[in-house]
Design an enzyme around this catalytic site. Structure first.
Site, PDB file in Angstrom:
ATOM      1  N   SER A   1       0.820  -1.219   0.000  1.00 48.16           N
ATOM      2  CA  SER A   1       0.000   0.000   0.000  1.00 48.16           C
ATOM      3  C   SER A   1       0.857   1.275   0.000  1.00 48.16           C
ATOM      4  O   SER A   1       2.038   1.249   0.365  1.00 48.16           O
ATOM      5  CB  SER A   1      -0.917   0.020   1.220  1.00 48.16           C
ATOM      6  OG  SER A   1      -1.683  -1.160   1.261  1.00 48.16           O
TER       7      SER A   1
HETATM    8  N1  SAM Z   1      -0.675  -5.072   3.939  1.00 48.20           N
HETATM    9  C1  SAM Z   1       0.066  -5.393   2.748  1.00 48.20           C
HETATM   10  C2  SAM Z   1       1.467  -4.860   2.800  1.00 48.20           C
HETATM   11  O1  SAM Z   1       1.821  -4.153   3.757  1.00 48.20           O
HETATM   12  O2  SAM Z   1       2.227  -5.184   1.869  1.00 48.20           O
HETATM   13  C3  SAM Z   1      -0.614  -4.921   1.487  1.00 48.20           C
HETATM   14  C4  SAM Z   1      -1.858  -5.621   1.269  1.00 48.20           C
HETATM   15  S1  SAM Z   1      -2.418  -5.762  -0.385  1.00 48.20           S
HETATM   16  C5  SAM Z   1      -3.054  -4.165  -0.662  1.00 48.20           C
HETATM   17  C6  SAM Z   1      -3.834  -6.800  -0.012  1.00 48.20           C
HETATM   18  C7  SAM Z   1      -3.459  -8.194   0.395  1.00 48.20           C
HETATM   19  O3  SAM Z   1      -4.637  -8.842   0.882  1.00 48.20           O
HETATM   20  C8  SAM Z   1      -2.964  -9.034  -0.753  1.00 48.20           C
HETATM   21  O4  SAM Z   1      -1.721  -9.596  -0.450  1.00 48.20           O
HETATM   22  C9  SAM Z   1      -4.043 -10.106  -0.912  1.00 48.20           C
HETATM   23  O5  SAM Z   1      -3.561 -11.339  -1.374  1.00 48.20           O
HETATM   24  C10 SAM Z   1      -4.589 -10.183   0.494  1.00 48.20           C
HETATM   25  N2  SAM Z   1      -5.940 -10.751   0.605  1.00 48.20           N
HETATM   26  C11 SAM Z   1      -6.990 -10.600  -0.235  1.00 48.20           C
HETATM   27  N3  SAM Z   1      -8.059 -11.270   0.233  1.00 48.20           N
HETATM   28  C12 SAM Z   1      -7.682 -11.862   1.390  1.00 48.20           C
HETATM   29  C13 SAM Z   1      -8.340 -12.693   2.326  1.00 48.20           C
HETATM   30  N4  SAM Z   1      -9.613 -13.070   2.169  1.00 48.20           N
HETATM   31  N5  SAM Z   1      -7.653 -13.103   3.405  1.00 48.20           N
HETATM   32  C14 SAM Z   1      -6.335 -12.748   3.576  1.00 48.20           C
HETATM   33  N6  SAM Z   1      -5.665 -11.976   2.717  1.00 48.20           N
HETATM   34  C15 SAM Z   1      -6.327 -11.521   1.636  1.00 48.20           C
END
Ligand code: SAM
Length: 249
Positions: A99
């Protein structure tokens, strides 16, 4: 050339090589430190610009100290390292992103982290948000649904010494009941609605930040507060764009 001279010369060559390498590494570190300071200044500028909407003209000092200390370049792919301290999201593979630093700081600030807090993060991604939280709270539990991302983030967080972060592969929609209740929950992927399991796992007096809205559209970042009596209050903070919360739920 006698043997002594040969050994002396090869040792001198190795010494020069090592000295040059360590000079290059130190110069890189210095550049990253300068870039990180510039990123922090940019986050502060954004906080002032958006303060009327977020209700926060300046983020708490400990939050900004954490943003200033965590080495974001360790969390991005090699090919993107030169952009690591730009105030924007970056691709981390598998269609996912790390992000934007301003959004990481805002979400961290909104949960009002305390050193005794136990925090749940949904969407580990690169592990960067978990690392930022790690320096501010007692422990962080974080869930990622994409296996290689979960494995990479686990290894990275361990290598960098973020010992109070526990990772798990799974669907974060259901939270992590074994470690509930949480003082705060940070959801870093956009949900179509607020997952009821997460509300349930928030302790009375706790806070959750979550982007809610359609896939790949502008969503609303919500701040959800559970009062001591269990009442749930929701405030729209700012429009955001996050990758979607996936899973079979
Ligand atoms: N917090 C992260 C970082 O600091 O790099 C960035 C997050 S990225 C915007 C969103 C993340 O949420 C992705 O890695 C995606 O695979 C994960 N994601 C999506 N749906 C999810 C779920 N149901 N449970 C866990 N993770 C999920």
């Amino acid at each position: 050339m006698n043997l002594f001279k040969k050994i002396y010369r090869s040792k001198a060559a190795i010494f020069i090589l090592l000295a040059t390498a360590s000079f290059v590494i130190r110069a890189d570190d210095m550049q990253y430190a300068l870039d990180r300071a510039a990123m922090v200044a940019e986050i502060e500028r954004y906080a002032r610009l958006t303060g009327d909407r977020t209700g926060d003209q300046a983020f708490n000092k400990p939050v900004m100290r954490s943003m200033a200390s965590v080495r974001r370049h360790e969390f991005v792919p090699d090919a993107k390292k030169r952009f690591a301290y730009e105030n924007r999201p970056l691709p981390i593979g598998f269609g996912q992103t790390i992000s934007q630093p301003y959004i990481v700081a805002l979400m961290t600030d909104l949960i009002e982290p305390d050193s005794d807090d136990v925090v749940l993060e949904i969407g580990t991604g690169s592990g960067y948000q978990a690392a930022i939280l790690s320096r501010l709270v007692k422990s962080v539990y974080t869930i990622e649904i994409i296996k290689p991302l979960a494995e990479n983030a686990t290894a990275r967080l361990q290598r960098l010494g973020f010992e109070n972060v526990t990772t798990r592969l799974g669907d974060g929609y259901y939270g992590w009941a074994e470690h509930a209740p949480f003082d705060a929950i940070v959801v870093t992927a956009a949900a179509s609605h607020v997952p009821p399991h997460l509300v349930k796992q928030l302790r009375p007096g706790g806070r959750m930040v979550i982007p809610v809205g359609g896939r790949f559209m502008t969503q609303q970042l919500l701040l959800i507060e559970k009062t001591e009596t269990g009442e749930v209050k929701t405030r729209q903070v700012i429009p955001v764009i996050f990758v979607p919360l996936t899973g079979a739920h």
